[in-house]
Write a protein that holds these residues in place. Sequence first.
Motif, PDB file in Angstrom:
ATOM      1  N   ASP A 191      33.173  48.493  44.641  1.00 13.99           N
ATOM      2  CA  ASP A 191      34.036  49.016  43.723  1.00 13.99           C
ATOM      3  C   ASP A 191      33.117  49.518  42.295  1.00 13.99           C
ATOM      4  O   ASP A 191      32.256  48.847  42.162  1.00 13.99           O
ATOM      5  N   ARG A 227      36.144  53.985  44.170  1.00 11.58           N
ATOM      6  CA  ARG A 227      36.190  53.044  45.358  1.00 11.58           C
ATOM      7  C   ARG A 227      34.828  53.899  46.073  1.00 11.58           C
ATOM      8  O   ARG A 227      35.022  55.019  46.291  1.00 11.58           O
ATOM      9  N   TYR A 230      42.212  48.935  45.109  1.00 11.29           N
ATOM     10  CA  TYR A 230      40.644  48.633  45.059  1.00 11.29           C
ATOM     11  C   TYR A 230      40.480  47.362  46.217  1.00 11.29           C
ATOM     12  O   TYR A 230      41.477  46.479  46.170  1.00 11.29           O
TER      13      TYR A 230
END
Length: 187
Positions: A66, A61, A142
């Motif tokens: 991401d 991350r 995420y």
Amino acid sequence: MKRWGIVLTALGLAVTAGGVAPTVAAAAPSAAVACEAGWGSLDKALATHSEEPLTNVRTGRHDCYDRMVFDVPGMTTANPAGHRVGYVDKITHVSETPIPVSGGAILAIRIATPVFLPGTTTPAYPVSALAAPLPGVNLTGYETFRDARYAGYYHGETTVGLGVRARLPFRVLTLPDRVVVDVAHTW
């Protein structure tokens, strides 16, 4: 409000100085972080084939995106692993069996290497096992990634279905020993 910020900062420093590290959650990008623009959401491809094996898939991350990394030790920027990455309506196994992938959009990631995905037992990989998440990848927390599924190995390509929050810009980087797919948090 400034006082609360000072108090919280002092408290964090006191806890850190006392030997206990505070828990830090992934931060949203602040106004000070300048996120890159212009990646776009169109397909990206490199028509080569690495002679090096795919050995691992991992994620990370970052403030603005991401990241999914495909480790291909021995690969160089002069001799990179080929790839095809793009948004699709659905992911299917080579047997044409649909593979459910959660998220608002799906990126099909195909990496051209001579070895199928680690953690799988055969290149064909039983269709019944394809509904399981990608081995070794945990996407909890995420901002953009939602799901990752192994879709099989066929004719020198490992395919992964990456479920993301929405059809967002992405980029693909070929670096020494790895192919990197970054998906932006926002447009």
